[in-house]
Design an enzyme around this catalytic site. Structure first.
Site, PDB file in Angstrom:
ATOM      1  CG  ASP A  65      -2.013  -1.014   1.138  1.00  0.00           C
ATOM      2  OD1 ASP A  65      -2.436  -1.525   2.186  1.00  0.00           O
ATOM      3  OD2 ASP A  65      -2.426  -1.293   0.006  1.00  0.00           O
ATOM      4  CE  LYS A  68       5.397  -2.962  -4.413  1.00  0.00           C
ATOM      5  NZ  LYS A  68       5.630  -4.360  -4.343  1.00  0.00           N
ATOM      6  CB  THR A  69       1.515   0.043  -8.643  1.00  0.00           C
ATOM      7  OG1 THR A  69       1.777  -1.201  -8.003  1.00  0.00           O
ATOM      8  CG2 THR A  69       1.033  -0.206 -10.039  1.00  0.00           C
ATOM      9  CG  HIS A 128      11.497 -13.681  -0.856  1.00  0.00           C
ATOM     10  ND1 HIS A 128      12.133 -14.825  -1.282  1.00  0.00           N
ATOM     11  CD2 HIS A 128      12.395 -13.054  -0.073  1.00  0.00           C
ATOM     12  CE1 HIS A 128      13.337 -14.877  -0.764  1.00  0.00           C
ATOM     13  NE2 HIS A 128      13.530 -13.822  -0.039  1.00  0.00           N
TER      14      HIS A 128
END
Lengths: 457, 318
Positions: A65, A68-69, A128
């Protein structure tokens, strides 16, 4: 050829020469730079421009949240105004379909953009395991990472895991973008910065040198020109350009060239063809042809690039090399041509491997130590045995981890070299070599009878 | 270099600001804030609010934050409730006659690797393990209790709080949706029935608790004169995912051994030259029941109209 060419060679190559670390005496440097121009004129690698734009692989890591996008979309928006990127909207990145790379499902969005200094290939990996699979399958590498932290939350408990991944994977350059800076006051921003610097130092990064930029990705996406909007993105891009050094080709190591092809030239001998992976090869150098248990001494009688003889070739060049005294039947695809005495054959390696899950077409049952199958790398294959670390009971399809490889015969494999494991011609695993270990004895050519010595035992 | 100049100038400004005479010294405030944040780990914005509300009294601020954390945790949990949570771990805890298998999900595998997540799942497994000890007995060799998210949430954890409350606190701190997906609590009803558990990846030092991406619980009978292979059978169940035990009379082996779904006809994972049936015979083992969890496999939404069974009734296999 012409005075113009000589002039061009001196003037155009000066900046290049400063970048390349070569120990040539000054008098031969002019001659060399002429040869350089020859190479560049005929080599397909560099076309019209002498200075090619460098490339860098970068990615974003951080809490779901924290933006990043939004940041990725904002970067493409800002650069699309300059004409050096195509704007990719938030939705396009967020809902990027699962890609398949070599049969493996990758959950990552790839975006490309360039600043005036470099091209960037930007990846956003949500997980990951996603990132490790990405790396093992060769779909993407990260040279640098942008850690996105929201100013109102500060670093989260899992930020430590983000940094751990960056460290494990070998990312040397981290930048921090403190997002949502418009929601908090300066005092909080300073505090977040101090906390991040401490955390980075904990993980072995130089906390005091890491560039930290405050801004609001959302504002930038909405083309807000205030301090935290578009200018913050430009600051970030400048920081990346300056902080992450260009990746330089290795020219100082002893040369190494994997062999793609070989043929006989009547009246002259055997010629092997390949792309020089590292170093510089010069005519009449001593070399060894290594692979499949063999190590044959030879000399480089002649080096040709596009059918023109040259005195030397650099890493990245595609060359044909005439080898003295070598019969063509000694050469097999998969062998390497190396500088004499520079590398050793080995049949034992450590590797990072990913077993394809059932849904990707891999195995159904788990794998134990002493698993023997065919290993494929490039254009060749060889029988190979896989052993797990003693602490691992088994590996399920869909797992990734470190394993020991033992080949039937000694080969030369370089760090980062990719390979796949196939069972009855179906790919069941993919991996990359991480370390070369001392050779092991294979009694009577039976891989099953090899005794593995583990590093920690 | 630019960064250094910037940070130095910032420091000088801070110094200048701190010398300004006012009711409260700015520099003192921000170091209190830093200390509170470091000690409690709550978000910076909340720490600041707490200090402001309590006149920079760090103890009162901390107490208030702890109270609020529960409420804020619930708020966050409600806000994030719809998000897909398929990552996470499966944990198992067992002793000779009791076993608990729990699945805890979260959104990203970064969180699944975090210490707070490990603590949360350990708490949940311990709670289930205790639950397996205390409840009533059913007919048959093993008492099996299947718990869903709601029932799991109602169990009491170590500190006396309900698991749903500790889960809300956890969601508040990592900011991701987390779900106590399901659990199985087993109790052997007689002394000759044994319970074993296994997870993959298995820990380096074998113990009675472990967590991994897959887990299995097994209830079996084995005479004491043979070496105990309960754990190995669990490993087989995790690796080969049989759908049922299989009945020699009723079921036939599948044509392709790779697709075999009956436990007894499958090739034994640790020695494929024997079938599981042969291994069971050799070691004088009788498999009573087993269960296997694979993290993220149960994606079915709560079906409307299906009644949840209250905790005091127990479920057994037909």
């Amino acid at each position: 050829m012409s005075g113009r060419l000589i002039f061009r060679s001196i003037f155009n190559n000066y900046p290049n020469k400063l970048l390349l670390n070569r120990n040539f005496s000054p008098c031969s440097s002019v001659l060399v730079s002429i040869f350089n121009v020859n190479n560049k004129a005929f080599c397909t690698k560099t076309k019209a421009k002498v200075t090619e734009k460098k490339h860098c692989n970068i990615g974003t890591i951080g809490h779901v949240d924290h933006g990043k996008t939004t940041l990725t979309a904002a970067i493409t928006k800002v650069l699309s105004k300059d004409g050096s990127a195509r704007f990719v909207s938030y939705d396009e990145i967020d809902k990027a379909p699962e890609e398949k790379a070599r049969g493996i499902t990758i959950n990552a969005a790839h975006v490309g953009y360039s600043t005036k200094n470099r091209h960037y290939a930007h990846t956003d990996c949500p997980g990951h395991a996603d990132y490790i699979r990405n790396m093992i399958s060769g779909a993407s590498q990260m040279d640098a990472a942008i850690l996105v932290v929201a100013a109102n939350d500060g670093p989260m408990p899992q930020t430590r895991e983000h940094l751990l991944l960056a460290k494990q994977v070998g990312i040397q350059y981290i930048l921090v973008y403190i997002n949502k800076a418009d929601l908090v006051d300066n005092e909080l921003l300073e505090l977040v910065e101090i906390e991040m610097r401490e955390m980075l130092t904990d993980f072995g990064y130089d906390g005091s040198r890491v560039p930290m930029i405050c801004g609001s990705a959302l504002k930038a996406l909405n083309e807000d020109e205030s301090e935290y909007g578009t200018p913050s993105i430009r600051k970030l891009l400048d920081a990346i350009d300056n902080y992450v050094p260009p990746i330089v080709r290795d020219l100082s190591s002893p040369f190494l060239m994997p062999i793609d092809n070989a043929f006989t030239v009547p009246g002259r001998g055997t010629v092997v063809v390949g792309t020089l992976k590292r170093g510089v090869m010069k005519k009449n150098d001593d070399a060894e042809l290594m692979g499949f248990g063999f190590s044959i001494k030879t000399t480089l009688s002649d080096i040709q690039i596009f059918k023109k003889s040259v005195g030397e070739a650099l890493a990245g060049d595609n060359v044909g090399v005439l080898l003295r005294g070598l019969k063509i039947r000694s050469v097999e695809s998969g062998m390497l041509l190396c500088a004499a005495k520079s590398v050793q054959l080995s049949n034992h390696y450590k590797a990072k491997i990913y077993f394809l899950s059932r849904s990707e077409g891999g195995r159904k049952k788990p794998v134990f130590s002493k698993y023997s199958q065919q290993m494929f790398s490039g254009t060749w294959n060889i029988a190979c045995r896989i052993d797990l670390e003693p602490t691992m009971d088994m590996m399920m399809p869909g797992d990734h981890g470190e394993v020991y490889l033992t080949l039937l015969e000694g080969m030369v494999m370089t760090q980062g070299q990719p390979f796949t494991i196939r069972e009855n011609n179906v790919t069941v695993a993919t991996g990359i070599i991480t370390e070369t270990l001392p050779s092991l004895d294979v009694p009577n050519g039976k891989l099953g009878k090899v005794v593995i010595k583990y590093e920690n035992s | 270099m630019k960064q250094k100049v910037k940070s130095y100038s910032k420091m000088i400004f801070q110094l200048v600001r701190s010398l300004h005479t006012g009711p409260v010294c700015r520099a003192a405030e921000s170091s209190l804030l830093a200390k509170l944040r470091k000690k409690t780990g709550y978000t910076i914005a909340n720490c600041k609010k707490a200090l402001e509300m309590h006149n920079n009294d760090t103890d009162k601020a901390e107490a208030w934050l702890n109270e609020q954390a529960q409420a804020m945790g619930w708020a966050k949990a409600t806000k994030l409730a719809g998000r897909t949570a398929l990552q996470g771990l499966v944990a198992v805890k067992f002793d000779k006659n009791h076993g608990a298998l729990v699945e805890l999900n979260c959104e990203t595998d970064f969180v699944a690797k975090n210490d707070k997540f490990h603590k949360m799942i350990e708490d949940a497994t311990l709670a289930c393990f205790k639950f397996a000890h205390t409840h009533m007995q059913s007919k048959g060799p093993v008492t099996k209790m299947e718990l869903d998210s709601e029932q799991l949430g109602n169990l009491a954890s170590e500190g006396g709080k309900k698991l749903s409350e500790t889960l809300a606190l956890f969601i508040g701190s990592v900011g991701e949706n987390a779900v106590l997906r399901r659990a199985e609590c087993w109790k052997a009803n007689s002394n000759d029935v044994k319970i074993a558990g296994y997870t993959h990846p298995a820990p380096t030092v074998a113990g009675d608790y472990s967590a991994g991406k897959y887990g299995a619980l097994l209830a079996y009978k084995q005479a004491n004169d043979h070496e105990d292979i309960g754990k190995q059978l669990c490993q087989h169940i995790v690796g080969c995912a049989p759908r049922k035990i299989g009945d020699k009379e009723a079921d036939k082996p599948a044509k392709n051994t790779d697709d075999e779904t009956c436990l007894i006809f499958q090739e034994y994972l640790l020695d494929p030259s024997y079938t599981v049936e042969e291994i069971l015979q050799q070691n004088k083992v009788e498999v009573i029941d087993y269960v296997r969890f694979s993290c993220g496999e149960s994606v079915e939404a709560n079906m409307p109209g299906v009644e949840k069974q209250p905790l005091d009734t127990v479920q057994t296999m037909q």
